[in-house]
Design an enzyme around this catalytic site. Structure first.
Site, short mmCIF file in Angstrom:
data_model
loop_
_atom_site.label_atom_id
_atom_site.label_comp_id
_atom_site.label_asym_id
_atom_site.label_seq_id
_atom_site.Cartn_x
_atom_site.Cartn_y
_atom_site.Cartn_z
N GLU A 78 30.20 -20.24 94.72
CA GLU A 78 30.44 -19.18 93.73
C GLU A 78 31.82 -19.28 93.08
O GLU A 78 32.56 -18.29 93.03
CB GLU A 78 30.22 -17.80 94.38
CG GLU A 78 28.80 -17.63 94.92
CD GLU A 78 28.59 -16.30 95.64
OE1 GLU A 78 29.52 -15.47 95.67
OE2 GLU A 78 27.48 -16.10 96.18
N GLU A 100 19.22 -20.29 98.79
CA GLU A 100 19.29 -18.93 99.35
C GLU A 100 18.17 -18.06 98.78
O GLU A 100 18.40 -16.94 98.33
CB GLU A 100 20.65 -18.29 99.06
CG GLU A 100 21.84 -19.10 99.57
CD GLU A 100 23.18 -18.41 99.33
OE1 GLU A 100 23.19 -17.17 99.15
OE2 GLU A 100 24.21 -19.11 99.33
#
Length: 375
Positions: free
Chosen positions: A187, A295
């Site tokens: 991220e 994920e």
């Protein structure tokens, strides 16, 4: 002595005919009985083997046996307790062939202070995976979240570089050759498409990403090095295109990156943009990189209704079909049961995001995923 063997019709043994004039009748009788016993035992053993083979062939296959037979990596994020509870660990063994730590490898837990390393839970995960012939994903070294105070308080570039490089080196040296792939950075781009203002960005500058990947490659040349993010799955979006441009720049600079991760935390009410997803996969493939779905979960806006569950199932199915068609590196769920879900605590008003319900029973969507994998 010459033995001639003939199979009489009245039983399954063999009659032994002795072609010799020198052996007594008593001796012949003893040897005939002995050989008959041996043949009967052999017949029983052969019959048992055949019966066992038939039983095994008729036994219901597991999701794990299905994905193993297809050479497809289908996995899940786990907590330490999942490995200890007999029912939970059996569910993992029966369904998945690759695991990732949901939290214990984030630095808040793995290295809570500059001098203390919490290896025990990670050692247990590695041991469990090895004992059950599972691969492992590592997650993660560089993130703006879940860092210990000593990292959040860094202000000096040299000190930050030391922490960054020694953390990566320490972990990958200890577990050298144990991980299939590792999310080196996670991220790093914000929702506006620019590099996130993280502790690493503030102390080191944008070069921290390249440094992290180079350090990881030096520590363990065998592990696939991944840049992972959310909302980066579609070509033609602000974040998706910014993520691609960042990765392309890394490739052009010779940074040792092997692949990218799309987290894919999806909403049931938003159908998959299949064209944009596949276009994105293609352009990363054109850079010579792999793509992992890292994920995956699909949350439902509460209350749950049959219509919302059908929409959720369609999203899961589209993602899995594309993963199969595009030969994605691995397909990993971020949790398997609603009983332990991270969703309600993070996204208020949402839930029921996983293939197993609160009681750890498979939902209808589980069956639909299995059918796709069986094809």
């Amino acid at each position: 002595m010459l033995y001639l063997v003939r199979a009489p019709p009245e039983d399954n043994t063999h009659e032994i005919i002795y072609n010799t004039p020198t052996v007594t009748g008593e001796k012949i009788g003893e040897e005939k009985n002995m050989i008959r016993r041996i043949i009967r035992r052999g017949t029983l053993v052969i019959g048992a083997v055949i019966l066992l083979t038939l039983v095994l062939s008729c036994a219901p296959s597991t999701m794990r046996s299905v994905v193993d037979s297809r050479g497809f990596l289908f996995g899940v994020a786990v907590r330490p307790g999942d490995l200890l509870d007999p029912k939970d660990s059996k569910l993992l063994k029966d369904n998945f062939n690759i695991l990732v730590a949901e939290n214990i490898m984030k630095l808040q837990y793995l290295r809570p202070t500059a001098t203390f390393w919490n290896w025990s839970d990670v050692d247990s995960l590695v041991r469990f995976a090895e004992e059950n012939r599972m691969k492992l994903r590592g997650h993660t070294f560089v993130w703006h979240n879940q860092n210990p105070p000593f990292i959040n308080n860094l202000s000096d570039k040299e000190a930050a570089l030391k922490v960054l490089t020694e953390t990566i080196t320490e972990v990958l040296t200890r577990y050298k050759g144990k991980f299939y792939e590792y999310d080196v950075c996670n991220e790093v781009i914000d929702d506006n498409g620019i590099l996130r203002n993280s502790i690493w960005m503030r102390t080191i500058g944008p070069e921290y990403i390249d440094i992290a990947f180079k350090t990881a490659r030096q520590a363990d040349p065998s592990v696939k090095l991944i840049l992972n993010d959310y909302n980066n799955e579609y070509a033609g979006t602000v974040k998706g295109d910014a993520f691609y441009n960042l990765v392309k720049g890394m490739v052009d600079r010779g940074v040792p990156i092997d692949g990218v991760g799309f987290q894919l935390h999806m909403l049931a009410e938003l159908p998959v943009n299949k064209e944009a997803l596949q276009a994105n996969i293609k352009r990363f493939r054109d850079l010579g990189l792999t793509v992992s779905f890292t994920e995956v979960d699909v949350r439902i806006k509460l209350p749950v209704t049959p219509e919302k569950e059908a929409a959720q199932q369609a999203v899961y199915e589209d993602l899995l079909r594309i993963a199969r068609e595009e030969n994605i590196s691995c397909f990993v769920l971020w949790g398997y049961t609603d009983a332990y879900s991270w969703i309600p605590g993070t996204f208020a008003g949402y839930g029921s995001a996983h293939p197993f319900d609160q009681n750890k029973q498979p939902k209808k969507l589980y069956g639909s995923l299995r059918k796709i994998l069986e094809k």
